[in-house]
Write a protein that holds these residues in place. Structure first.
Motif, PDB file in Angstrom:
ATOM      1  N   ARG A  13      -9.221   3.021  -0.978  1.00  0.00           N
ATOM      2  CA  ARG A  13      -8.418   4.200  -1.317  1.00  0.00           C
ATOM      3  C   ARG A  13      -8.157   5.051  -0.071  1.00  0.00           C
ATOM      4  NH1 ARG A  13     -11.687   6.878  -4.650  1.00  0.00           N
ATOM      5  NH2 ARG A  13     -11.855   8.584  -3.170  1.00  0.00           N
ATOM      6  N   HIS A  14      -9.198   5.284   0.715  1.00  0.00           N
ATOM      7  CA  HIS A  14      -9.036   6.058   1.952  1.00  0.00           C
ATOM      8  C   HIS A  14      -8.020   5.400   2.868  1.00  0.00           C
ATOM      9  CE1 HIS A  14     -12.595   9.020   2.371  1.00  0.00           C
ATOM     10  NE2 HIS A  14     -12.309   8.836   1.097  1.00  0.00           N
ATOM     11  N   TRP A  15      -8.044   4.072   2.914  1.00  0.00           N
ATOM     12  CA  TRP A  15      -7.166   3.362   3.821  1.00  0.00           C
ATOM     13  C   TRP A  15      -5.705   3.502   3.377  1.00  0.00           C
ATOM     14  CZ3 TRP A  15      -7.321   2.134   8.553  1.00  0.00           C
ATOM     15  CH2 TRP A  15      -6.444   1.205   9.094  1.00  0.00           C
ATOM     16  N   SER A  16      -5.464   3.341   2.080  1.00  0.00           N
ATOM     17  CA  SER A  16      -4.093   3.514   1.578  1.00  0.00           C
ATOM     18  C   SER A  16      -3.605   4.931   1.873  1.00  0.00           C
ATOM     19  CB  SER A  16      -4.035   3.242   0.075  1.00  0.00           C
ATOM     20  OG  SER A  16      -4.252   1.874  -0.180  1.00  0.00           O
ATOM     21  N   ASP A  17      -4.474   5.920   1.647  1.00  0.00           N
ATOM     22  CA  ASP A  17      -4.098   7.310   1.943  1.00  0.00           C
ATOM     23  C   ASP A  17      -3.795   7.479   3.431  1.00  0.00           C
ATOM     24  OD1 ASP A  17      -4.541   7.845  -0.691  1.00  0.00           O
ATOM     25  OD2 ASP A  17      -6.469   8.851  -0.391  1.00  0.00           O
ATOM     26  N   ALA A  18      -4.663   6.896   4.265  1.00  0.00           N
ATOM     27  CA  ALA A  18      -4.486   7.049   5.711  1.00  0.00           C
ATOM     28  C   ALA A  18      -3.178   6.417   6.170  1.00  0.00           C
ATOM     29  CB  ALA A  18      -5.677   6.423   6.448  1.00  0.00           C
ATOM     30  N   HIS A  73       4.136   8.653   7.365  1.00  0.00           N
ATOM     31  CA  HIS A  73       4.872   9.915   7.224  1.00  0.00           C
ATOM     32  C   HIS A  73       4.943  10.663   8.552  1.00  0.00           C
ATOM     33  CE1 HIS A  73       6.250  10.799   3.249  1.00  0.00           C
ATOM     34  NE2 HIS A  73       5.127  10.347   2.706  1.00  0.00           N
ATOM     35  N   ARG A  98      -0.440   5.984   4.377  1.00  0.00           N
ATOM     36  CA  ARG A  98       0.689   6.796   3.914  1.00  0.00           C
ATOM     37  C   ARG A  98       0.860   8.022   4.802  1.00  0.00           C
ATOM     38  NH1 ARG A  98      -0.349   4.776  -1.442  1.00  0.00           N
ATOM     39  NH2 ARG A  98      -2.095   6.196  -1.653  1.00  0.00           N
ATOM     40  N   THR A  99      -0.249   8.668   5.140  1.00  0.00           N
ATOM     41  CA  THR A  99      -0.169   9.814   6.050  1.00  0.00           C
ATOM     42  C   THR A  99       0.371   9.382   7.405  1.00  0.00           C
ATOM     43  OG1 THR A  99      -2.106  10.723   4.958  1.00  0.00           O
ATOM     44  CG2 THR A  99      -1.508  11.695   7.081  1.00  0.00           C
ATOM     45  N   SER A 139       6.823   3.220  -2.506  1.00  0.00           N
ATOM     46  CA  SER A 139       6.990   3.662  -3.886  1.00  0.00           C
ATOM     47  C   SER A 139       8.475   3.877  -4.141  1.00  0.00           C
ATOM     48  CB  SER A 139       6.218   4.966  -4.109  1.00  0.00           C
ATOM     49  OG  SER A 139       6.782   5.705  -5.177  1.00  0.00           O
ATOM     50  N   ARG A 198       0.804  -1.218   0.000  1.00  0.00           N
ATOM     51  CA  ARG A 198       0.000   0.000   0.000  1.00  0.00           C
ATOM     52  C   ARG A 198       0.836   1.266   0.000  1.00  0.00           C
ATOM     53  NH1 ARG A 198      -5.583  -0.909   1.309  1.00  0.00           N
ATOM     54  NH2 ARG A 198      -5.792  -2.941   2.288  1.00  0.00           N
ATOM     55  N   ALA A 199       1.964   1.229   0.699  1.00  0.00           N
ATOM     56  CA  ALA A 199       2.614   2.506   1.001  1.00  0.00           C
ATOM     57  C   ALA A 199       3.946   2.729   0.303  1.00  0.00           C
ATOM     58  CB  ALA A 199       2.802   2.624   2.516  1.00  0.00           C
TER      59      ALA A 199
END
Lengths: 255, 255
Positions: free
Chosen positions: B229-234, B240, B236-237, A168, A165-166
């Protein structure tokens, strides 16, 4: 069992291995599965191993002693300090595991011990490109690419979703790659008793031709403890914040 | 392959199964592996299956026809509508798979087809407690408990880390359990081609004695797409935002 993961990033490599070996749950030991050949300014080569410890230790021994090519046994033996490319370094590992197979596999088979071995090999030689390979027990191998920027050996399933998922090749910085590799390992350690601390972490920054960081991480390490706790908290917050499904109650066919 | 997961929560049950079956990568089909016996106000029993489809379909057939106890073959056959407890329902499933084993296992073994079958069985009968069981190919079984509030069958590894970290018997509400089960499935579908849409989702709210929700979810379902999609974004955030490790560079021994 073992878990090793290698990240192949535009900034460089992150390599992480556990150190647990076990022959049954009551025979657990700590062995480093990480081997480094470094000549600053000239080459950095890092090997991580999984599988039968007798097989992988024998292979590493043969690599350190040097191995002549199979078709020219009288030639000067190749070593990690003599190979001209990472591709030839991977072939050297392959040659070593084939030599162990020729010597031990029949006797192992007679006692139903599977000939299991796999390797991650990453590094760079002067004026050559950075490479990361996975080498199989048969001595053949594949390379990581920007499309597939990580390779795993051993108990790989628990730690794969977070990387899928994360991670790249171009967007993940080396410092974030360390976090992701540690999270992938943390998921594995939590789920599989045969993967365990301490961990060996190696990072290499592209074109520097020296190890950036080689760290032995104990279970009590405060950063790893913090990472694991923060991550669990972040996941709980993240899934709470996800929208709720709006499928009606009863027996329905969605979409 | 298959992935089925059952969550055992203070509010009730969440059961989720994929529908993909395959005999080799070029022989892929869709079969429901979810079976519901419901008499509102009296009982709700849900069965999910993994393993060899011929074995599990035969077992479900026998369950539907009814099976007399092994030690009293002339007794009235038990069915899911006659069993007095969930424990007896689990025994009925076990009896069915043992019957299939007695009939088919020898011929399967002769052709090296493994006798593989496992089941999740959840539900509640009037005036009885809510139960969730995992039933093995040998017909024996284990129960989920507040300490171990989820059970998985089939390709379970990819989807386990998120449940290990985030699921709690008492703190996870049914609506959040649906999200977690779908995230666990999403991680599995991404990593293993032999697990796939559509999905069958069943939720049951404790002591209601009727199915709360039974949904067939297609891959195009907008909620599932959004969730993934929300989960992948979450994630990654979240990674980070994690603090960066502060181990020094060079060859060091942390902590």
């Amino acid at each position: 069992m073992t878990y090793c993961v290698g990240l192949f990033l535009s900034e460089g490599l992150v390599l992480l291995a556990d150190t647990r070996t076990n022959a049954g749950v009551d025979n657990v030991s700590t062995y480093s599965k990480t081997f480094v050949w470094e000549r600053p300014g000239n080459r950095v080569i890092v090997l991580m191993t999984a599988g039968n410890l007798a097989v992988t230790q024998a292979a590493v021994n043969l690599i350190d002693e040097g191995l002549a090519p199979e078709d020219d046994p009288d030639a000067e033996p190749d070593t990690m300090f003599s190979v001209p490319t990472m591709f030839e370094a991977a072939r050297l590992v392959g040659r070593a595991v084939r030599r162990v197979h020729a010597y031990d596999a029949k006797a192992m088979k007679a006692q139903d011990a599977p000939f299991a071995a796999s390797f991650l090999l990453g590094g760079q030689l002067r004026d050559r490109t950075l490479r990361l390979f996975e080498i199989y027990a048969a001595g053949n191998f594949i390379a990581a690419t920007p499309d597939t920027p990580f390779l795993q050996i051993g108990e790989h399933k628990y730690g794969k979703p977070i990387l899928d998922r994360a991670l790249s090749y171009s967007a993940t910085r080396l410092i974030d790659g360390m976090k992701l590799a540690l999270l992938s390992m943390d998921s594995t350690v939590r789920s599989n008793l045969s993967v365990g601390f301490p961990l060996d972490l190696v990072t290499y920054r592209r074109d520097t031709l020296k190890i950036e960081r080689q760290v032995r991480i104990e279970e009590s390490d405060p950063y790893v403890t913090l990472l694991s706790r923060h991550w669990s908290d972040a996941l709980r917050t993240a899934y709470h914040d996800l929208p709720a499904p709006e499928w009606p109650t009863g027996h329905v066919h969605a979409s």
